[in-house]
Structure formats: structure tokens, C-alpha cells
Design a protein around this motif. Structure first.
Motif, PDB file in Angstrom:
ATOM      1  N   UNK A  83      39.603 -30.984  -7.113  1.00 53.21           N
ATOM      2  CA  UNK A  83      40.793 -30.256  -7.543  1.00 53.21           C
ATOM      3  C   UNK A  83      41.165 -29.177  -6.526  1.00 53.21           C
ATOM      4  N   UNK A  84      40.166 -28.410  -6.064  1.00 51.28           N
ATOM      5  CA  UNK A  84      40.417 -27.359  -5.080  1.00 51.28           C
ATOM      6  C   UNK A  84      40.953 -27.960  -3.782  1.00 51.28           C
ATOM      7  N   UNK A  85      40.373 -29.080  -3.379  1.00 57.54           N
ATOM      8  CA  UNK A  85      40.824 -29.740  -2.157  1.00 57.54           C
ATOM      9  C   UNK A  85      42.282 -30.164  -2.265  1.00 57.54           C
ATOM     10  N   UNK A  86      42.658 -30.725  -3.408  1.00 57.51           N
ATOM     11  CA  UNK A  86      44.046 -31.141  -3.616  1.00 57.51           C
ATOM     12  C   UNK A  86      44.983 -29.930  -3.675  1.00 57.51           C
ATOM     13  N   UNK A  87      44.496 -28.828  -4.265  1.00 57.04           N
ATOM     14  CA  UNK A  87      45.314 -27.602  -4.303  1.00 57.04           C
ATOM     15  C   UNK A  87      45.600 -27.115  -2.890  1.00 57.04           C
ATOM     16  N   UNK A  88      44.585 -27.094  -2.061  1.00 52.53           N
ATOM     17  CA  UNK A  88      44.737 -26.611  -0.693  1.00 52.53           C
ATOM     18  C   UNK A  88      45.634 -27.525   0.138  1.00 52.53           C
ATOM     19  N   UNK A  93      48.249 -28.952  -1.163  1.00 47.34           N
ATOM     20  CA  UNK A  93      49.585 -28.905  -1.752  1.00 47.34           C
ATOM     21  C   UNK A  93      49.923 -30.108  -2.619  1.00 47.34           C
ATOM     22  N   UNK A  94      48.896 -30.767  -3.132  1.00 49.55           N
ATOM     23  CA  UNK A  94      49.117 -31.990  -3.914  1.00 49.55           C
ATOM     24  C   UNK A  94      49.920 -31.721  -5.182  1.00 49.55           C
ATOM     25  N   UNK A  95      49.738 -30.550  -5.789  1.00 52.13           N
ATOM     26  CA  UNK A  95      50.362 -30.265  -7.079  1.00 52.13           C
ATOM     27  C   UNK A  95      51.720 -29.575  -6.945  1.00 52.13           C
ATOM     28  N   UNK A 135      41.078 -34.395 -15.991  1.00 49.00           N
ATOM     29  CA  UNK A 135      41.743 -35.427 -15.213  1.00 49.00           C
ATOM     30  C   UNK A 135      41.193 -36.777 -15.653  1.00 49.00           C
ATOM     31  N   UNK A 136      41.924 -37.825 -15.356  1.00 46.85           N
ATOM     32  CA  UNK A 136      41.510 -39.156 -15.776  1.00 46.85           C
ATOM     33  C   UNK A 136      40.286 -39.598 -14.982  1.00 46.85           C
ATOM     34  N   UNK A 137      39.597 -40.581 -15.503  1.00 49.74           N
ATOM     35  CA  UNK A 137      38.389 -41.096 -14.862  1.00 49.74           C
ATOM     36  C   UNK A 137      38.703 -42.197 -13.858  1.00 49.74           C
ATOM     37  N   UNK A 138      39.912 -42.194 -13.357  1.00 51.35           N
ATOM     38  CA  UNK A 138      40.306 -43.210 -12.390  1.00 51.35           C
ATOM     39  C   UNK A 138      39.555 -43.037 -11.080  1.00 51.35           C
ATOM     40  N   UNK A 139      39.392 -44.120 -10.350  1.00 54.48           N
ATOM     41  CA  UNK A 139      38.719 -44.092  -9.049  1.00 54.48           C
ATOM     42  C   UNK A 139      39.708 -43.830  -7.915  1.00 54.48           C
ATOM     43  N   UNK A 140      40.972 -43.690  -8.244  1.00 49.25           N
ATOM     44  CA  UNK A 140      41.987 -43.488  -7.212  1.00 49.25           C
ATOM     45  C   UNK A 140      41.784 -42.131  -6.545  1.00 49.25           C
ATOM     46  N   UNK A 141      41.489 -42.147  -5.240  1.00 51.53           N
ATOM     47  CA  UNK A 141      41.230 -40.905  -4.514  1.00 51.53           C
ATOM     48  C   UNK A 141      42.499 -40.229  -4.023  1.00 51.53           C
ATOM     49  N   UNK A 142      43.649 -40.912  -4.165  1.00 59.22           N
ATOM     50  CA  UNK A 142      44.906 -40.358  -3.669  1.00 59.22           C
ATOM     51  C   UNK A 142      45.683 -39.631  -4.763  1.00 59.22           C
ATOM     52  N   UNK A 143      45.323 -39.872  -6.012  1.00 55.49           N
ATOM     53  CA  UNK A 143      46.026 -39.260  -7.132  1.00 55.49           C
ATOM     54  C   UNK A 143      45.089 -38.334  -7.892  1.00 55.49           C
ATOM     55  N   UNK A 144      45.672 -37.326  -8.506  1.00 58.14           N
ATOM     56  CA  UNK A 144      44.898 -36.418  -9.345  1.00 58.14           C
ATOM     57  C   UNK A 144      45.813 -35.991 -10.482  1.00 58.14           C
ATOM     58  N   UNK A 145      45.705 -36.694 -11.603  1.00 55.56           N
ATOM     59  CA  UNK A 145      46.521 -36.391 -12.775  1.00 55.56           C
ATOM     60  C   UNK A 145      45.906 -35.204 -13.522  1.00 55.56           C
ATOM     61  N   UNK A 204      47.884 -21.606  -7.397  1.00 56.06           N
ATOM     62  CA  UNK A 204      47.189 -20.580  -6.618  1.00 56.06           C
ATOM     63  C   UNK A 204      45.758 -20.493  -7.061  1.00 56.06           C
ATOM     64  N   UNK A 205      44.822 -20.545  -6.123  1.00 59.24           N
ATOM     65  CA  UNK A 205      43.403 -20.445  -6.423  1.00 59.24           C
ATOM     66  C   UNK A 205      42.959 -18.991  -6.321  1.00 59.24           C
TER      67      UNK A 205
END
Length: 231
Positions: free
Chosen positions: A106-111, A113-115, A166-176, A228-229
Motif C-alpha cells: 500500500x505504501x509503495x503504491x501511495x508513493x 501515486x497509484x491512488x 484490499x482484495x486477495x487478488x494476485x494482480x500486482x498492478x492493481x490495488x483496490x 498522504x502518508x
């Protein structure tokens, strides 16, 4: 008794009172001894005067070397996140110890700009709000179809309202992102919970009350502006 002549007495007196001569070797030896003693005192003084600083320096460095890694490992990660949404701010506490891998992701995606600009694309009243870039309906339909089981399952604090996961999906490109708006007993079957809302519950409820169509999609856009973290 024979009398000593005055001239003889004068010579004898000069011999007795004359100064004793000291050799050059003795003088040099004494001077060297004095210099060595002084140098010893100076060296001892310098050693003891600097000892507190040395102890202070070595003590702190040893502590930092031994404990800094463990301390930084525990506290360097952000412990909270602020979701700046179009309805207001939602402050989330992250479960760094309970879900370390998901929090790291989650932190990696925040940094990265995924969200930024992520919409809440499904809103199921008294259940959950879902944010993500995917518009698939299957997940929302699955949530509602299994909602009837809620009354038959036991709950725990991890299943309460205002939990974030977040969902238990294996998709590394998405973060719901999912934020529950009611207790969900079977939450563990659906999500990996990695935090909870500690401030901004009213904002979550306001998002929950937006008008939706028959597919649980908001009729007017509502979403996350940025994240913002914070520690």
C-alpha cells in the motif's frame, strides 16, 4: 702550643667555605628527570579530562549501532494515511504488524501515486464502499450475493465497520481499496484487512449515501484526490 699564622688561617678558611662543584652530567640528568615528570602529569591530565567525552561518544555510538536497525525497522514506516477524497479527509491507521506485506505494498503504491484520482466505483449501502481503477461488476455482485450470510456468522473486532482492506487478488498492478460501513462477519473470506478508519467516519458515511444505479455505481463522481502518508 704553636700559633697558626694569620695567613695560614685565611687560606684554611677559604678552603672550607668554597663552593662544591656540580658536574654537567648531574645537571643534565636532573633536568631530564624534571621534564619527564612534567610530561607524565600533562599526559595523565589530558587522558582523564577527555575520558567523559570518549565514554559519551562510544556509548551513544554503540547504542545506535546495536539498536538503530531494530528501532528504525519498527518505526520508519508510516503508521497512518490520509485519504483526501472529494467529500473530505479520511484518516486511516495502518496495521503494520498485522499485515506487514500489504502495508508495504500500500505504501509503495501511495508513493507511486497509484491512488491519485482513484474513483469510488461501487457503493453498497450498509456494507462497503470500493475504490479502484477497475470497473468490473463481478466483485460487487459477489459481495451482495453473500451478504445474506452476515446474520449467521460470528463477528470479531476485525470485522467491524470502518475497516480498510484490499482484495486477495494476485494482480500486482492493481490495488483496490474497500472500506466497510457495517460489520461483515465473512470479511476474511473477501479481504485482507490492513487498517481502520480512526477519523473521518462521517466522510465514509457521506460517500455511502451517494445515489447509485442498479449496479451500485455512483451517479455522480466521487473519489480519492490523493493520499498522504504520515507517522
Amino acid at each position: 702550643m704553636a700559633r697558626i699564622k694569620p695567613q695560614a688561617l685565611l687560606v684554611q678558611s677559604k678552603r672550607k667555605k668554597g663552593p662544591t662543584r656540580i658536574s654537567i652530567t648531574t645537571i643534565v640528568f636532573c633536568n631530564l628527570t624534571v621534564v619527564l615528570v612534567v610530561l607524565c602529569f600533562v599526559g595523565a591530565y589530558r587522558h582523564w579530562s577527555h575520558r567523559p567525552d570518549q565514554l559519551k561518544g562510544t556509548g551513544s555510538s554503540n547504542f545506535e549501532d546495536t539498536d538503530a536497525a531494530a528501532v528504525s525497522k519498527k518505526f520508519d514506516l508510516p503508521g497512518h494515511a490520509i485519504l483526501n477524497t472529494s467529500k473530505g479527509h479520511i484518516i486511516v491507521e495502518l496495521f503494520k504488524e498485522g499485515s506487514p506485506e500489504i502495508v508495504d505494498k500500500f505504501i509503495d503504491f501511495c508513493q507511486k501515486g497509484h491512488f491519485k484520482g482513484m474513483p469510488f466505483h461501487h457503493v453498497i449501502k450498509n456494507y462497503v464502499i470500493q475504490a479502484g481503477h477497475s470497473q468490473q461488476l463481478a466483485a460487487a455482485e459477489d459481495w451482495t450475493s453473500r451478504g445474506k450470510l452476515r446474520g449467521q456468522l460470528a463477528t470479531s473486532p476485525k470485522h467491524e465497520a470502518f475497516m480498510i482492506g484490499t482484495s486477495k487478488t494476485k494482480d500486482s498492478k492493481e490495488f483496490e481499496l474497500y472500506i466497510t460501513t457495517a460489520p461483515i462477519p465473512d470479511l476474511n473470506d473477501k479481504l485482507i484487512v490492513f487498517g481502520r478508519v480512526i477519523k473521518g467516519e462521517d466522510v465514509v458515511q457521506e460517500i455511502e449515501e451517494v445515489d447509485t444505479d442498479e449496479h451500485y455505481q455512483p451517479k455522480s463522481r466521487v473519489g480519492i484526490i490523493n493520499v498522504t502518508l504520515i507517522t
